[in-house]
Design a protein around this motif. Sequence first.
Motif, PDB file in Angstrom:
ATOM      1  N   THR A 176      46.986   1.434  -0.043  1.00 57.50           N
ATOM      2  CA  THR A 176      47.464   0.498   0.966  1.00 57.50           C
ATOM      3  C   THR A 176      48.979   0.633   0.951  1.00 57.50           C
ATOM      4  O   THR A 176      49.589   0.632  -0.118  1.00 57.50           O
ATOM      5  N   ARG A 181      52.526   6.281  10.737  1.00 55.76           N
ATOM      6  CA  ARG A 181      52.215   4.849  10.584  1.00 55.76           C
ATOM      7  C   ARG A 181      51.885   4.227  11.926  1.00 55.76           C
ATOM      8  O   ARG A 181      50.954   3.429  12.037  1.00 55.76           O
ATOM      9  N   LYS A 182      52.621   4.591  12.979  1.00 55.17           N
ATOM     10  CA  LYS A 182      52.378   4.030  14.311  1.00 55.17           C
ATOM     11  C   LYS A 182      50.993   4.405  14.830  1.00 55.17           C
ATOM     12  O   LYS A 182      50.290   3.573  15.403  1.00 55.17           O
ATOM     13  N   GLY A 216      56.170   0.669   3.976  1.00 48.53           N
ATOM     14  CA  GLY A 216      55.482   1.890   4.388  1.00 48.53           C
ATOM     15  C   GLY A 216      55.383   2.929   3.290  1.00 48.53           C
ATOM     16  O   GLY A 216      55.150   4.101   3.557  1.00 48.53           O
ATOM     17  N   GLN A 241      48.444   2.368  12.819  1.00 51.82           N
ATOM     18  CA  GLN A 241      48.455   0.955  13.236  1.00 51.82           C
ATOM     19  C   GLN A 241      47.761   0.782  14.581  1.00 51.82           C
ATOM     20  O   GLN A 241      46.988  -0.158  14.764  1.00 51.82           O
ATOM     21  N   GLY A 245      44.203   0.618  14.208  1.00 55.53           N
ATOM     22  CA  GLY A 245      43.706  -0.480  13.375  1.00 55.53           C
ATOM     23  C   GLY A 245      43.385  -0.068  11.950  1.00 55.53           C
ATOM     24  O   GLY A 245      42.635  -0.746  11.261  1.00 55.53           O
ATOM     25  N   GLU A 246      43.976   1.024  11.499  1.00 53.43           N
ATOM     26  CA  GLU A 246      43.722   1.518  10.133  1.00 53.43           C
ATOM     27  C   GLU A 246      44.706   0.873   9.165  1.00 53.43           C
ATOM     28  O   GLU A 246      45.916   0.967   9.366  1.00 53.43           O
ATOM     29  N   GLU A 247      44.186   0.221   8.132  1.00 56.56           N
ATOM     30  CA  GLU A 247      45.046  -0.441   7.163  1.00 56.56           C
ATOM     31  C   GLU A 247      45.086   0.275   5.826  1.00 56.56           C
ATOM     32  O   GLU A 247      46.066   0.173   5.098  1.00 56.56           O
TER      33      GLU A 247
END
Length: 166
Positions: free
Chosen positions: A104, A41-42, A109, A45, A48-50
């Motif tokens: 998403t 996840r880090k 998470g 992020q 910039g990937e959502e």
Amino acid sequence: MGKNAYLCSQGLFKEVRMRLIGNIEAKIDVKGRAFLPAVFRKVLQAAGEERLVMRKDIHQQCLVLYPESVWNEQMDALRARLNRWNKQHQQVFRQFVSEVEILTLDGNGRFLISKRYQRMAQIEQDIKFVGMGDTIEIWSSKQAEEAQMKPEEFSAAIENLMSVEG
């Protein structure tokens, strides 16, 4: 010059290269939800990937999570090699892009692995996330072990791939 290269040269955009590596054991809950490991996840992020795109791997019994930008690059690369007027090419492209789910992560998470995808990858409860550079594979723990090379095979394969011919 591509748009990203132009923006980078103008100092307007910093291209972030993802390095999703390592493997993490996890479990899915009774509803089929899994927590995407924090280490992945880090990285997402920071890039910039959502959103993620999930599809079954075309060669092996696992699922692949593509960051949306990586998926778009793969889709564009495949489309560029195919002829829109060739029936088989259209079938290949259709199958590649239609067998996906866009994900998403929720506020915790988590994401859902549908029953259909659980069956495709033979996932029960124990799973393993494997970082593959710019994608993440999701394996049933049992399948992940079976997919690994024996140490001697791996050593020989790396030696063969990396040896310099004189």
